[in-house]
Scaffold this motif. Structure first.
Motif, mmCIF file in Angstrom:
data_model
loop_
_atom_site.group_PDB
_atom_site.id
_atom_site.type_symbol
_atom_site.label_atom_id
_atom_site.label_comp_id
_atom_site.label_asym_id
_atom_site.label_seq_id
_atom_site.Cartn_x
_atom_site.Cartn_y
_atom_site.Cartn_z
ATOM 1 N N MET A 173 0.821 -1.205 0.000
ATOM 2 C CA MET A 173 0.000 0.000 0.000
ATOM 3 C C MET A 173 0.864 1.267 0.000
ATOM 4 N N ARG A 174 0.780 2.057 -1.049
ATOM 5 C CA ARG A 174 1.492 3.332 -1.071
ATOM 6 C C ARG A 174 0.762 4.325 -0.175
ATOM 7 N N THR A 175 1.504 4.981 0.717
ATOM 8 C CA THR A 175 0.877 5.923 1.637
ATOM 9 C C THR A 175 1.241 7.372 1.357
ATOM 10 N N ALA A 176 2.362 7.625 0.714
ATOM 11 C CA ALA A 176 2.751 9.006 0.440
ATOM 12 C C ALA A 176 3.800 9.061 -0.657
ATOM 13 N N THR A 177 3.813 10.174 -1.370
ATOM 14 C CA THR A 177 4.896 10.469 -2.300
ATOM 15 C C THR A 177 5.880 11.405 -1.600
ATOM 16 N N PHE A 178 7.039 11.574 -2.206
ATOM 17 C CA PHE A 178 8.052 12.432 -1.599
ATOM 18 C C PHE A 178 7.560 13.875 -1.439
ATOM 19 N N SER A 179 6.602 14.297 -2.262
ATOM 20 C CA SER A 179 6.086 15.659 -2.157
ATOM 21 C C SER A 179 5.325 15.883 -0.855
ATOM 22 N N GLN A 180 4.906 14.801 -0.199
ATOM 23 C CA GLN A 180 4.176 14.909 1.067
ATOM 24 C C GLN A 180 5.086 14.730 2.284
ATOM 25 N N ILE A 181 6.391 14.567 2.028
ATOM 26 C CA ILE A 181 7.349 14.268 3.090
ATOM 27 C C ILE A 181 8.323 15.436 3.236
ATOM 28 N N SER A 182 8.668 15.742 4.477
ATOM 29 C CA SER A 182 9.633 16.821 4.730
ATOM 30 C C SER A 182 11.072 16.323 4.641
#
Length: 261
Positions: free
Chosen positions: A226-235
């Motif tokens: 399950m993908r939960t986030a892309t790098f754009s959503q990560i600091s």
């Protein structure tokens, strides 16, 4: 014994090592040495050869399989894999805090390593879905922490489901330390094996000002369900300094804050 016979025996042993690691998902160096009756030095050479051949992935404390992660190993088994790396990552994560934030600690052994260091920033307010992390915070006499309840997920000793998501929607976080089953550098995303817990992570990251993924280098070698986030959503990403140069180069091309422990 002839050198060729030595080579043949080593090849057979390595094949069996790979089979054992794949079958069990992960094994510590001590477990492998005991199982195959060889020294630490011999096993390390075997693991290096197998890793170079793409059969397994090494960690500081043993080896893991490199295939896609469909089901996570139980927490207690995962705690023995890469324990030293996780301790360093936990220390680096806690050092990022000023000391007065509202902090979400994800469910997972690397987040537990952060919790172990929480006494360094005792004035923070900690929130978690992990029963084990809540117990650790209590044992450290942390005054301000919250445990989010819901449907119990024994695989990572945490709570998930609609009740957990509903409770999270009433909160907001300054910083969230997020665990994952895999970091896919090609698609620039993170993923987990549990569908139920993926919903918790998505909710957390939507209500946190900063999201740091905490993961040892082995998480860069596989993908999960399950993908939960892309790098754009990560600091940022906090990982151990043994991460391979190719992976480091990709991370440094992004806008992520990279912390090597």
């Amino acid at each position: 014994m002839k050198p060729s016979e030595n080579t043949e025996l080593a090849a057979v042993r390595r094949r069996r090592i790979a089979e054992q690691v794949v079958a069990r998902g992960a094994m510590t160096l001590r477990e492998l040495c005991d199982h195959f009756g060889v020294s630490d030095a011999t096993m390390r050479r075997d693991l290096q050869t197998l890793e170079e051949g793409g059969r397994i992935a090494r960690t500081h404390g043993g080896a893991i399989k490199t295939s896609s992660v469909l089901v996570d190993l139980p927490n207690e088994q995962r705690k023995s894999i890469g324990a030293d790396e996780k301790r360093r990552i936990g220390r680096a994560a806690i050092n990022l805090l000023r000391g007065d934030e509202v902090v979400f600690l994800d469910a997972g052994t690397t987040a537990h390593a952060v919790a172990v260091e929480a006494a360094r920033k005792p004035a923070c307010t900690y929130v978690t879905t992990s029963l084990g992390i809540a117990n650790t915070l209590q044992s450290l006499a942390i005054d301000k922490f919250y445990l989010i309840g819901g449907s119990y997920e024994p695989i990572n000793d945490s709570f998930a489901g609609s009740l957990a998501v509903a409770a999270l929607r009433a909160l907001s976080f300054d910083v969230a330390f997020i665990c994952c089953s895999a970091i896919d550098l090609e698609s620039r995303s993170i993923s987990v094996a549990s569908e139920a817990y993926s919903q918790v992570q998505k909710e957390v990251m939507s209500i946190s000002r900063k999201n740091y993924v905490i993961a040892d280098a082995s998480k860069f070698r596989s993908s999960a369900f399950m993908r939960t986030a892309t790098f754009s959503q990560i600091s940022g990403v906090i990982t151990n300094r043994e991460l391979g140069q190719d992976s480091l180069d990709v991370l440094r091309e992004t806008d992520l804050d990279l912390v090597l422990a």
